[in-house]
Design a protein around this motif. Sequence first.
Motif, PDB file in Angstrom:
ATOM      1  N   GLU A  13       1.102  -1.419   0.091  1.00  0.00           N
ATOM      2  CA  GLU A  13      -0.029   0.029   0.100  1.00  0.00           C
ATOM      3  C   GLU A  13       0.884   1.544   0.398  1.00  0.00           C
ATOM      4  N   PRO A  14       1.141   1.826  -0.660  1.00  0.00           N
ATOM      5  CA  PRO A  14       0.591   1.434  -2.451  1.00  0.00           C
ATOM      6  C   PRO A  14       1.275   0.678  -3.427  1.00  0.00           C
ATOM      7  N   TYR A  15       0.797   0.022  -4.086  1.00  0.00           N
ATOM      8  CA  TYR A  15       1.561  -0.283  -5.454  1.00  0.00           C
ATOM      9  C   TYR A  15       2.004   0.092  -6.271  1.00  0.00           C
ATOM     10  N   LYS A  16       2.669  -0.657  -7.415  1.00  0.00           N
ATOM     11  CA  LYS A  16       3.451   0.303  -8.561  1.00  0.00           C
ATOM     12  C   LYS A  16       3.052  -1.312  -9.749  1.00  0.00           C
ATOM     13  N   PHE A  17       2.925  -0.264 -10.406  1.00  0.00           N
ATOM     14  CA  PHE A  17       2.318  -0.767 -12.273  1.00  0.00           C
ATOM     15  C   PHE A  17       3.182   0.343 -12.834  1.00  0.00           C
ATOM     16  N   VAL A  18       3.192  -0.560 -13.846  1.00  0.00           N
ATOM     17  CA  VAL A  18       3.947   0.188 -15.203  1.00  0.00           C
ATOM     18  C   VAL A  18       3.274   0.955 -16.603  1.00  0.00           C
ATOM     19  N   LEU A  19       3.650   1.477 -17.114  1.00  0.00           N
ATOM     20  CA  LEU A  19       3.426   2.509 -18.162  1.00  0.00           C
ATOM     21  C   LEU A  19       4.632   1.393 -19.945  1.00  0.00           C
ATOM     22  N   ILE A  20       3.747   1.118 -20.212  1.00  0.00           N
ATOM     23  CA  ILE A  20       5.140   1.274 -21.388  1.00  0.00           C
ATOM     24  C   ILE A  20       4.341   1.615 -22.690  1.00  0.00           C
ATOM     25  N   PRO A  21       4.412   2.973 -23.085  1.00  0.00           N
ATOM     26  CA  PRO A  21       4.635   3.801 -23.943  1.00  0.00           C
ATOM     27  C   PRO A  21       4.801   3.064 -25.489  1.00  0.00           C
ATOM     28  N   HIS A  22       3.701   4.056 -26.636  1.00  0.00           N
ATOM     29  CA  HIS A  22       3.742   3.082 -27.719  1.00  0.00           C
ATOM     30  C   HIS A  22       5.028   3.387 -28.559  1.00  0.00           C
ATOM     31  N   ASN A  23       5.445   4.382 -28.087  1.00  0.00           N
ATOM     32  CA  ASN A  23       6.757   5.217 -29.254  1.00  0.00           C
ATOM     33  C   ASN A  23       7.895   4.170 -27.922  1.00  0.00           C
ATOM     34  N   SER A  24       8.244   3.270 -28.686  1.00  0.00           N
ATOM     35  CA  SER A  24      10.080   2.877 -28.009  1.00  0.00           C
ATOM     36  C   SER A  24      11.161   3.513 -27.251  1.00  0.00           C
ATOM     37  N   SER A  25      11.301   4.304 -28.273  1.00  0.00           N
ATOM     38  CA  SER A  25      12.565   5.242 -27.792  1.00  0.00           C
ATOM     39  C   SER A  25      12.524   6.470 -26.133  1.00  0.00           C
ATOM     40  N   GLU A  26      10.392   6.547 -26.027  1.00  0.00           N
ATOM     41  CA  GLU A  26       9.985   6.640 -24.884  1.00  0.00           C
ATOM     42  C   GLU A  26      10.571   5.724 -23.238  1.00  0.00           C
ATOM     43  N   PRO A  27      10.873   6.019 -22.029  1.00  0.00           N
ATOM     44  CA  PRO A  27      11.135   4.488 -21.391  1.00  0.00           C
ATOM     45  C   PRO A  27       9.618   4.242 -21.301  1.00  0.00           C
ATOM     46  N   ILE A  28       9.986   2.563 -20.221  1.00  0.00           N
ATOM     47  CA  ILE A  28       8.766   1.902 -19.216  1.00  0.00           C
ATOM     48  C   ILE A  28       9.007   3.227 -18.510  1.00  0.00           C
ATOM     49  N   LYS A  29       7.616   3.873 -17.961  1.00  0.00           N
ATOM     50  CA  LYS A  29       7.651   4.299 -16.369  1.00  0.00           C
ATOM     51  C   LYS A  29       7.075   3.958 -15.133  1.00  0.00           C
ATOM     52  N   GLU A  30       7.314   3.748 -14.346  1.00  0.00           N
ATOM     53  CA  GLU A  30       6.815   2.987 -13.439  1.00  0.00           C
ATOM     54  C   GLU A  30       5.845   4.013 -11.935  1.00  0.00           C
ATOM     55  N   LEU A  31       5.170   3.704 -12.013  1.00  0.00           N
ATOM     56  CA  LEU A  31       3.719   4.220 -11.707  1.00  0.00           C
ATOM     57  C   LEU A  31       2.791   3.977  -9.573  1.00  0.00           C
ATOM     58  N   THR A  32       2.521   4.624  -9.322  1.00  0.00           N
ATOM     59  CA  THR A  32       1.898   3.636  -8.044  1.00  0.00           C
ATOM     60  C   THR A  32       1.129   4.480  -8.126  1.00  0.00           C
ATOM     61  N   ALA A  33      -0.161   3.461  -7.206  1.00  0.00           N
ATOM     62  CA  ALA A  33      -1.546   3.880  -6.544  1.00  0.00           C
ATOM     63  C   ALA A  33      -1.247   3.243  -5.374  1.00  0.00           C
ATOM     64  N   SER A  34      -2.562   3.135  -5.171  1.00  0.00           N
ATOM     65  CA  SER A  34      -3.419   3.089  -3.463  1.00  0.00           C
ATOM     66  C   SER A  34      -3.958   1.607  -4.492  1.00  0.00           C
TER      67      SER A  34
END
Length: 193
Positions: free
Chosen positions: A27-48
């Motif tokens: 609490e909170p937990y982590k999840f990721v955003l994978i942008p379609h543009n492979s030159s953009e990094p994968i981003k780690e996000l958090t939420a409750s």
Amino acid sequence: KNSIPSMSALTSSSAPGYSAGGPSIVEPYKFVLIPHNSSEPIKELTASASGGLTSDSLLAHAKSYFSTLSAPTSHAARLAQIKTAAKAAGATEEQMNAVGDEALLKMAEGQSCEIIALTVPLKPDFHAVSLYAQQDSSAPLNTRAINIARLCGVANDIKGDVFLGRCKDDEVGDVWTRVDFTVADCGEGAQAW
């Protein structure tokens, strides 16, 4: 070089967010955003994680994110776009008026996200990984998400930005909660395929 995890790395109890006795409820937990543009990094996000299955914060975040990508900037323009699509699908003006503008906007937001199960919850840990994708056929292909999905046995062409998250889903034990899914789980530092 983009490394991609093995199937076992997606569900492994040694992945971040897990302890030897099973998943540590984060609490909170982590999840990721994978942008379609492979030159953009994968981003780690958090939420409750407090919302559980009925108010899943990852699903709500994905729907909100995807609805803003394709939505016109003004409330009136978005509503006009929704009504045009509803009419094309056979809805009458009377039906739309009976539902109301705010309900139409909520319904459209709810349809902006496709959930794809990459793994299913199995004993002993009941871990599952899901991918949340934009429902937009005009969005560009997301090759990183396609590669991960294919390695999990899912042959969908996935378009646009996507989110990946992990949960513990034990129906018999009546447990559903979010647990960490990090950048390391889907690339950098993970076991290669």
